[in-house]
Design an enzyme around this catalytic site. Structure first.
Site, PDB file in Angstrom:
ATOM      1  N   ARG A  55       0.815  -1.214   0.000  1.00  0.00           N
ATOM      2  CA  ARG A  55       0.000   0.000   0.000  1.00  0.00           C
ATOM      3  C   ARG A  55       0.855   1.274   0.000  1.00  0.00           C
ATOM      4  O   ARG A  55       0.505   2.243  -0.666  1.00  0.00           O
ATOM      5  CB  ARG A  55      -0.884  -0.013   1.249  1.00  0.00           C
ATOM      6  CG  ARG A  55      -1.952   1.059   1.257  1.00  0.00           C
ATOM      7  CD  ARG A  55      -2.653   1.122   2.615  1.00  0.00           C
ATOM      8  NE  ARG A  55      -2.966  -0.158   3.187  1.00  0.00           N
ATOM      9  CZ  ARG A  55      -4.167  -0.740   3.115  1.00  0.00           C
ATOM     10  NH1 ARG A  55      -5.158  -0.140   2.508  1.00  0.00           N
ATOM     11  NH2 ARG A  55      -4.380  -1.912   3.682  1.00  0.00           N
ATOM     12  N   CYS A 106     -26.422  -5.029  -7.205  1.00  0.00           N
ATOM     13  CA  CYS A 106     -27.641  -5.278  -6.431  1.00  0.00           C
ATOM     14  C   CYS A 106     -27.328  -5.689  -5.003  1.00  0.00           C
ATOM     15  O   CYS A 106     -27.551  -6.847  -4.614  1.00  0.00           O
ATOM     16  CB  CYS A 106     -28.462  -6.342  -7.140  1.00  0.00           C
ATOM     17  SG  CYS A 106     -28.823  -5.806  -8.807  1.00  0.00           S
TER      18      CYS A 106
END
Ligand code: LLP
Length: 416
Positions: free
Chosen positions: A276, A346
């Site tokens: 990171r 969804c």
């Protein structure tokens, strides 16, 4: 620090307008700054120069071959966790002698692939795995170097899904078992048990847990030394936190200053595994507003980009700043509105940001989800049969397509 800035009210990556890239390549679109990747790599290199470490960039953070190649060309090694990552690493031209391989569940096939590829070290996470690597090396008539991943049993203050150095976590070997392994190392006839490895978690902003873990491991290695066992490799893992919003993470210099005095007590070569820290702020994910929906008590900006493209907000409730691409962000004056920035998937957990303030959003606006360079594309999926996005790498005033958008045919490529 990164190279995404406003120029004349427009968001740029280095010298390239992000709005222009979004129009050219479409959205969802990952845009990376080559300079930011390299600046962060160099920051670690400079901070640790006095011990000449091998910096093994953690492939899982951002696995695109073009990015791996950029770092490899500057001398980086790679930290991998699967056969697939080894395949990418080799495609990117990495030297196998700078590849280290962690993972609690390496398969027989993966172990064989890695031994045959002559990787530098396996970071071994259980006694059973150690036996398996020994057995496979014997079958291949090879001798393989390994490091023992020690679980130091420290708590790193970070999201519970990404701590790895506590005894409740599945990673690494407890220190007493690790000592027994070193003492009985000659039983593993095809192994050279020559290193120790630590990785206590990710997005850690404070040096204290690193210091506690490294102190434990230094004591362990010193104790082995007094018994005549030399540890050649000392791998301190990754985990350095970055700024997503208000964090104040230690800088590379501060981190080095805190731990170098400990490392200098050793005769071992140092390995780092940053992911990171190098990639996080080197990329943004660009989304386009499809619809504005004003519901009672809530405004939604529905964008074309979703949890399948960037899962961090959904999975860890991670905060990513979201900035307008074609105008300066809201700074406290003028009429503002709050929006939930949500995708088409969804699931109610499909959001990129909640209650974000904008002067007003409209259909067609581009938004940049910031600090998406690490664990963005590499965690993207095809959920809801959504093709994975495009990736573009910017260098100065040039932008290069490094991953094309998937097509519908790509979605069913593996189906028989
Ligand atoms: N080394 C090992 C053995 C690791 O497991 C990891 C990350 C690293 C190095 C690199 O850690 P970094 O420097 O990037 O913190 N998906 C999560 C992060 C998972 C990290 C897994 N291990 C997220 O999006 O926050």
């Amino acid at each position: 620090m990164h190279d995404f800035k406003y120029k004349r009210n427009e968001l740029y990556c280095e010298s390239v307008s992000i709005g222009r890239l979004a129009k050219k390549y479409g959205t969802p679109l990952y845009v990376y700054s080559r300079k930011t990747f390299l600046d962060h790599y160099r920051k670690l290199e400079d901070a640790f120069r006095s011990v000449r470490p091998i910096i093994c960039y953690s492939v899982k953070a951002n696995s695109s071959i073009a990015i791996l190649r950029t770092l490899v060309k500057k001398g980086a090694g790679l930290d991998i966790v699967s056969g697939g990552e080894l395949f990418r690493a080799l495609k990117a031209g990495a030297s196998p002698r700078k590849i280290v391989y962690a993972s609690v569940g390496k398969t027989e096939q993966e172990i064989e692939y890695a031994i045959k590829s002559n990787i530098l070290l396996f970071n071994v996470e259980s006694l059973a795995e150690l036996c398996a690597i020994d057995r496979i090396a014997r079958r291949l008539r090879k001798r393989q170097s390994v490091a023992i991943r020690v679980n130091p049993n420290v708590r790193a203050k970070t999201h519970r899904y990404i701590t790895t150095g506590h005894k409740q976590n599945k990673f690494g070997i407890d220190i007493d078992t690790a000592r027994d392994i070193f003492l009985n190392r000659r039983e593993f006839r095809n192994l050279d048990i020559s290193g120790v490895h630590l990785h206590i978690g990710s997005q850690i902003v404070d040096a204290k847990p690193f210091i506690r873990a490294i102190e434990k491991l230094v004591r362990f290695v010193k104790d082995l030394g007094s018994r005549g066992i030399q540890v050649k490799w000392f791998n301190i893992g990754g985990g350095l936190g970055i700024i997503y919003s208000g964090e104040r993470p230690q800088t590379a210099q501060e981190y080095a200053k805190a731990i170098l005095p400990l490392l200098k007590r050793l005769d071992s070569r140092i390995i780092l595994e940053p992911g990171r820290f190098i990639a996080g702020n080197a990329g943004v994910l660009v989304a386009k507003v499809l619809y504005i929906k004003e519901a009672p008590g809530k405004n939604f900006a529905i964008v074309d980009t979703a949890m399948n493209d960037l899962v961090r907000p959904s999975l860890y409730e991670a905060f990513h700043e979201i900035l307008p691409v074609a105008s300066k962000p809201y700074k406290g004056s003028g009429k503002i509105r709050k929006y939930d920035i949500v995708g088409p998937v969804c699931e109610s957990g499909d959001f990129l940001g909640k209650d974000r303030k904008f002067i007003g959003l409209n259909h067609g606006d581009f938004l940049a989800v910031m600090s998406a360079g690490a664990y963005g594309y590499s965690m993207a999926s095809n959920y809801n049969s959504r093709p994975r996005p495009t990736e573009v790498l910017v260098e100065g005033n040039r932008a290069r397509l490094i991953t094309r958008r998937e097509t519908y045919s790509d979605l069913i490529r593996a189906e028989v």
